[in-house]
Scaffold this motif. Structure first.
Motif, PDB file in Angstrom:
ATOM      1  N   GLN A 189      -5.164 -10.637   2.776  1.00 14.53           N
ATOM      2  CA  GLN A 189      -3.838 -11.064   3.231  1.00 14.53           C
ATOM      3  C   GLN A 189      -3.888 -12.416   3.952  1.00 14.53           C
ATOM      4  O   GLN A 189      -2.853 -13.039   4.185  1.00 14.53           O
ATOM      5  CB  GLN A 189      -3.204 -10.002   4.121  1.00 14.53           C
ATOM      6  CG  GLN A 189      -3.933  -9.674   5.386  1.00 14.53           C
ATOM      7  CD  GLN A 189      -3.305  -8.487   6.116  1.00 14.53           C
ATOM      8  OE1 GLN A 189      -2.148  -8.143   5.887  1.00 14.53           O
ATOM      9  NE2 GLN A 189      -4.061  -7.856   6.981  1.00 14.53           N
TER      10      GLN A 189
ATOM     11  N   GLN B  39      -0.524  -6.968  -1.089  1.00 19.30           N
ATOM     12  CA  GLN B  39       0.759  -7.150  -1.763  1.00 19.30           C
ATOM     13  C   GLN B  39       1.217  -8.610  -1.761  1.00 19.30           C
ATOM     14  O   GLN B  39       1.778  -9.100  -2.746  1.00 19.30           O
ATOM     15  CB  GLN B  39       1.821  -6.257  -1.115  1.00 19.30           C
ATOM     16  CG  GLN B  39       1.575  -4.765  -1.308  1.00 19.30           C
ATOM     17  CD  GLN B  39       1.490  -4.376  -2.765  1.00 19.30           C
ATOM     18  OE1 GLN B  39       2.313  -4.789  -3.579  1.00 19.30           O
ATOM     19  NE2 GLN B  39       0.500  -3.568  -3.106  1.00 19.30           N
ATOM     20  N   ASP B  40       0.989  -9.316  -0.675  1.00 21.61           N
ATOM     21  CA  ASP B  40       1.331 -10.744  -0.628  1.00 21.61           C
ATOM     22  C   ASP B  40       0.549 -11.515  -1.680  1.00 21.61           C
ATOM     23  O   ASP B  40       1.092 -12.382  -2.372  1.00 21.61           O
ATOM     24  CB  ASP B  40       1.024 -11.308   0.768  1.00 21.61           C
ATOM     25  CG  ASP B  40       2.293 -11.497   1.582  1.00 21.61           C
ATOM     26  OD1 ASP B  40       3.358 -11.033   1.142  1.00 21.61           O
ATOM     27  OD2 ASP B  40       2.222 -12.110   2.661  1.00 21.61           O
TER      28      ASP B  40
ATOM     29  N   GLN C 265       7.413  -7.327   3.562  1.00 21.24           N
ATOM     30  CA  GLN C 265       6.079  -7.932   3.521  1.00 21.24           C
ATOM     31  C   GLN C 265       5.642  -8.388   4.914  1.00 21.24           C
ATOM     32  O   GLN C 265       4.470  -8.279   5.279  1.00 21.24           O
ATOM     33  CB  GLN C 265       6.059  -9.119   2.554  1.00 21.24           C
ATOM     34  CG  GLN C 265       6.234  -8.749   1.089  1.00 21.24           C
ATOM     35  CD  GLN C 265       5.158  -7.816   0.592  1.00 21.24           C
ATOM     36  OE1 GLN C 265       3.995  -7.924   0.974  1.00 21.24           O
ATOM     37  NE2 GLN C 265       5.521  -6.878  -0.255  1.00 21.24           N
TER      38      GLN C 265
END
Length: 484
Positions: free
Chosen positions: A72, A102-103, A471
């Motif tokens: 991340q 996820q980023d 996010q």
């Protein structure tokens, strides 16, 4: 005159050569300043552990500058510098990237970058019980190859931290660096827990039976709310006797029976003409199973919430052992799995707990911890089938409400009305309230089913908060999940 000119040219050549050497040294230093970048994407801490071990070994062996990076924190600038990147990534659920990645998936993996200046290797951790085994690791490898990065050795796929699989990673690093790499101990220290009590929590319900199971240790054990107990499955006496009878075996020594307790008797290898004792040596060991711990260390016992699983082969290896097979005071071999990605912060900011089914174990543990700390602003959203039968931990929940440790409780009993209602529906109904709590600094913890519940909650959160804010919560570790 010619001799003087020759000396001047020679002197000029030496100056230019020394300047080139100095410039070349600077360039080399800049390029190799970050010789190795070790990037990890971890959900439960296993990938992070192996990434740290890899980085430590590289530093010790080569005394090179090695950077260890959580995925991340990775940005395009890291990828634009010539370097060797060693990726250690886990796959979560049905082929998903860990929450911390996820980023990276949305902002970097979707781009068409030129990575021809990079070399890489991937250690992918996963579980073959899921159909999309190590899917995120495979997806990452494919993306890197499509962007012309150079693979150092084939991607290593690891099934449940299998030691033989992990050895392939170490061998690849040894060939890469021409140096012996030390392994790390993957087998956790086990403790013997004594079976004390079990209770069916949904007797009369239409779903599978759910049991509260309590185990006691002879030693003081420490864990945090959110941690997991890994139990070593065993065969109970009835299953062993059934197996021996099916193989027409009469009397067996206690030592031999003890050996059979640890073998997967449901998965028999080909026997051919081998003697029985020799054939037994070919059996696989029974696997381990993981369960969220519902109790606190201060309570002096380990409490689990176990749903019975059934298949054509019978009860599940773990659920059957815990809910039926264990006899009073019988010992269970287990280890505590530290799960830092689901730990609470010790602050009094609001906490939103969302879950269903046996996920109540992780939520109850956090509520008990918050009560222990004296933090009162807690909100529980929980779902099961029918309130009459599946109102798990209802006495404790009512107590916390009366004592002021649960500011709000929303239930979703899906079968109590003609149109099924789930926790994500309750969450959508409380959208304004959710936004208020988030504005006050609330964290969201989700525990329970990956399919249906967790994915549904994630979708509703994106609808209410928007993708970017969600996010941001993940980056701030205010959105944590323990789903399965």
């Amino acid at each position: 005159m010619c001799a003087l000119l020759f000396l001047l040219l020679l002197h000029l050549f030496i100056i230019i050569y020394l300047f080139w050497r100095q410039l070349s040294s600077r360039i080399d230093t800049d390029v190799t300043a970050q010789q190795y970048l070790v990037v990890y994407a971890s959900q439960t801490g296993q990938a992070e552990t192996w990434a740290k071990h890899t980085a430590e070994q590289l530093k010790i062996i080569h005394e090179e500058k090695v950077e260890l990076l959580d995925i991340q924190q990775l940005n395009q600038q890291h990828l634009q510098q010539p370097s060797t990147i060693l990726w250690v990534v886990s796959t979560y659920g049905e082929g998903d990237a860990p929450d911390t990645a996820q980023d990276f998936v949305h902002k970097i993996l979707a781009q068409s970058l030129d990575l021809s200046h990079l070399s890489f290797a991937v250690l992918a951790l996963g579980d073959r019980r899921y159909s999309n085994f190590c899917q995120f690791g495979k997806r990452l490898e494919h993306w890197l190859l499509q962007r012309d990065a150079h693979v150092l050795f084939p991607t290593v796929l690891v099934d449940q931290l299998n030691s033989d699989d992990l050895e392939q990673w170490l061998c690849g690093l040894e060939q890469l660096t021409s140096t012996k790499f030390k392994t790390i101990q993957t087998e956790k220290a086990r403790v013997a827990l004594k079976f004390a009590h079990r209770q069916c929590l949904n007797e009369g319900g239409t779903g599978e039976a759910i049991y509260k199971v309590q185990l006691i240790a002879d030693q003081n054990l420490q864990w945090s709310s959110g941690d997991i107990l890994e139990i070593q499955c065993e065969n109970d006496s009835a299953e062993i006797q059934h197996f021996l009878k099916s193989q027409q075996q009469q009397e067996c020594s206690d030592d031999f029976v003890a050996k059979l307790r640890k073998l997967n008797l449901r998965k028999c290898p080909s026997r051919e003409d081998r003697p029985f004792a020799e054939w037994i040596e070919q059996f696989e060991l029974l696997p381990q199973r993981e369960y969220s711990i519902a109790s606190l260390a201060e309570q002096g016992l380990i409490e689990l919430v176990v749903r019975q699983q059934r298949s054509e082969a019978g009860f599940g290896l773990g659920s059957g052992w815990l809910t039926i097979g264990l006899e009073q005071d019988q010992l269970v071999q287990a280890s505590i799995h530290n799960n830092p990605s689901f730990h609470l912060r010790q602050d009094d900011k609001p906490l939103i707990l969302i879950g269903n089914g046996t996920g109540i174990a992780g939520l109850v543990a956090h509520l008990r911890q918050r009560e222990y700390w004296g933090h009162q602003k807690n909100w529980l959203i929980f779902g099961e089938r029918q309130q009459q039968f599946d109102h798990l931990y209802h006495a404790e929940i009512e107590y916390w409400q009366q004592q002021g440790f649960l500011a709000q409780v929303d239930y979703a009993f899906s079968r109590d009305q003609s149109e099924k209602i789930y926790v994500q529906d309750r969450l959508r109904q409380q959208s304004s309230h959710l936004q208020e709590w988030i504005a006050q600094g609330a964290a969201i913890y989700v525990c329970g089913s990956l399919k249906g519940m967790a994915s549904g909650v994630d979708q509703v959160l994106q609808e209410i908060l928007g993708t970017e804010q969600l996010q941001q919560l993940k980056r701030e570790q205010r959105y944590q999940r323990d789903v399965y």
